[in-house]
Scaffold this motif. Structure first.
Motif, PDB file in Angstrom:
ATOM      1  N   THR A 133       0.830  -1.202   0.000  1.00 25.46           N
ATOM      2  CA  THR A 133       0.000   0.000   0.000  1.00 25.46           C
ATOM      3  C   THR A 133       0.868   1.257   0.000  1.00 25.46           C
ATOM      4  OG1 THR A 133      -1.757  -1.162   1.170  1.00 25.46           O
ATOM      5  CG2 THR A 133      -1.797   1.242   1.257  1.00 25.46           C
TER       6      THR A 133
ATOM      7  N   LEU B 226     -14.710   2.282  -7.550  1.00 25.31           N
ATOM      8  CA  LEU B 226     -14.089   1.168  -6.842  1.00 25.31           C
ATOM      9  C   LEU B 226     -14.531   1.066  -5.388  1.00 25.31           C
ATOM     10  CD1 LEU B 226     -10.440   1.035  -8.204  1.00 25.31           C
ATOM     11  CD2 LEU B 226     -12.274  -0.607  -8.559  1.00 25.31           C
ATOM     12  N   ALA B 227     -14.600   2.164  -4.671  1.00 26.16           N
ATOM     13  CA  ALA B 227     -14.982   2.113  -3.257  1.00 26.16           C
ATOM     14  C   ALA B 227     -16.390   1.550  -3.095  1.00 26.16           C
ATOM     15  CB  ALA B 227     -14.878   3.494  -2.637  1.00 26.16           C
ATOM     16  N   SER B 228     -17.318   1.980  -3.936  1.00 25.68           N
ATOM     17  CA  SER B 228     -18.691   1.472  -3.855  1.00 25.68           C
ATOM     18  C   SER B 228     -18.747  -0.015  -4.174  1.00 25.68           C
ATOM     19  CB  SER B 228     -19.598   2.229  -4.822  1.00 25.68           C
ATOM     20  OG  SER B 228     -19.609   3.587  -4.502  1.00 25.68           O
ATOM     21  N   ALA B 229     -18.001  -0.430  -5.182  1.00 25.26           N
ATOM     22  CA  ALA B 229     -17.999  -1.843  -5.557  1.00 25.26           C
ATOM     23  C   ALA B 229     -17.384  -2.706  -4.461  1.00 25.26           C
ATOM     24  CB  ALA B 229     -17.240  -2.035  -6.867  1.00 25.26           C
ATOM     25  N   LEU B 230     -16.305  -2.249  -3.863  1.00 26.16           N
ATOM     26  CA  LEU B 230     -15.677  -3.011  -2.785  1.00 26.16           C
ATOM     27  C   LEU B 230     -16.582  -3.086  -1.560  1.00 26.16           C
ATOM     28  CD1 LEU B 230     -11.998  -1.789  -3.059  1.00 26.16           C
ATOM     29  CD2 LEU B 230     -12.879  -4.057  -3.599  1.00 26.16           C
ATOM     30  N   LEU B 231     -17.266  -2.008  -1.236  1.00 25.70           N
ATOM     31  CA  LEU B 231     -18.187  -2.025  -0.104  1.00 25.70           C
ATOM     32  C   LEU B 231     -19.344  -2.985  -0.363  1.00 25.70           C
ATOM     33  CD1 LEU B 231     -19.060  -0.996   2.637  1.00 25.70           C
ATOM     34  CD2 LEU B 231     -20.198   0.902   1.488  1.00 25.70           C
TER      35      LEU B 231
ATOM     36  N   ALA C 131     -19.315  -5.610  -2.318  1.00 26.78           N
ATOM     37  CA  ALA C 131     -18.788  -6.974  -2.249  1.00 26.78           C
ATOM     38  C   ALA C 131     -18.604  -7.411  -0.804  1.00 26.78           C
ATOM     39  CB  ALA C 131     -17.467  -7.058  -3.005  1.00 26.78           C
ATOM     40  N   LEU C 132     -18.120  -6.515   0.048  1.00 29.71           N
ATOM     41  CA  LEU C 132     -17.945  -6.841   1.457  1.00 29.71           C
ATOM     42  C   LEU C 132     -19.280  -7.139   2.129  1.00 29.71           C
ATOM     43  CD1 LEU C 132     -16.092  -7.053   3.929  1.00 29.71           C
ATOM     44  CD2 LEU C 132     -16.425  -4.615   4.258  1.00 29.71           C
TER      45      LEU C 132
ATOM     46  N   GLU D  84     -20.131 -10.776   3.749  1.00 35.61           N
ATOM     47  CA  GLU D  84     -20.433 -10.862   5.173  1.00 35.61           C
ATOM     48  C   GLU D  84     -21.881 -11.283   5.435  1.00 35.61           C
ATOM     49  OE1 GLU D  84     -18.380 -10.658   7.833  1.00 35.61           O
ATOM     50  OE2 GLU D  84     -16.814 -10.622   6.309  1.00 35.61           O
TER      51      GLU D  84
END
Length: 102
Positions: free
Chosen positions: A15, A42-47, A49-50, A54
């Motif tokens: 990082t 990217l941030a929206s897609a990663l959130l 996916a998380l 979960e």
């Protein structure tokens, strides 16, 4: 050190390297429009996916349980433009009730 700590250190170094070399490579130029549009998403897609992992993940398999009902309630509440507090608290109540009933 354990394998987990080695992984954490490796990710921290990667990082830091990305944060260092990004500006050096770009040299003060801004990102092209298409690349910038993808980076913004990217941030929206990663959130998302998380949340999916979960909510529906159980170890290495998928499962449907009370958490899925809570997320479904929150999705409907947000779609109906309810306040976020109502969506979160309602999802918690729905998940709790589903666990009591099951």
């Amino acid at each position: 050190m354990t394998e987990v700590w080695l992984t954490i250190v490796a990710l921290a170094l990667a990082t830091a390297a990305l944060k260092l070399f990004g500006p050096l490579i770009l040299g003060g130029r801004s990102l092209p429009g298409g690349v910038f549009a993808v980076v913004e998403l990217l941030a929206s897609a990663l959130l998302a996916a998380l949340v999916v992992v979960e909510t529906f993940g159980q170890g290495r398999s998928l499962t449907l349980d009370a958490r899925a009902l809570g997320v479904a309630f929150a999705a409907v509440a947000m779609r109906l433009r309810a306040p976020v507090t109502v969506a979160v608290l309602g999802a918690a109540v729905v998940a709790a009730l589903a666990r009591v009933v099951a």
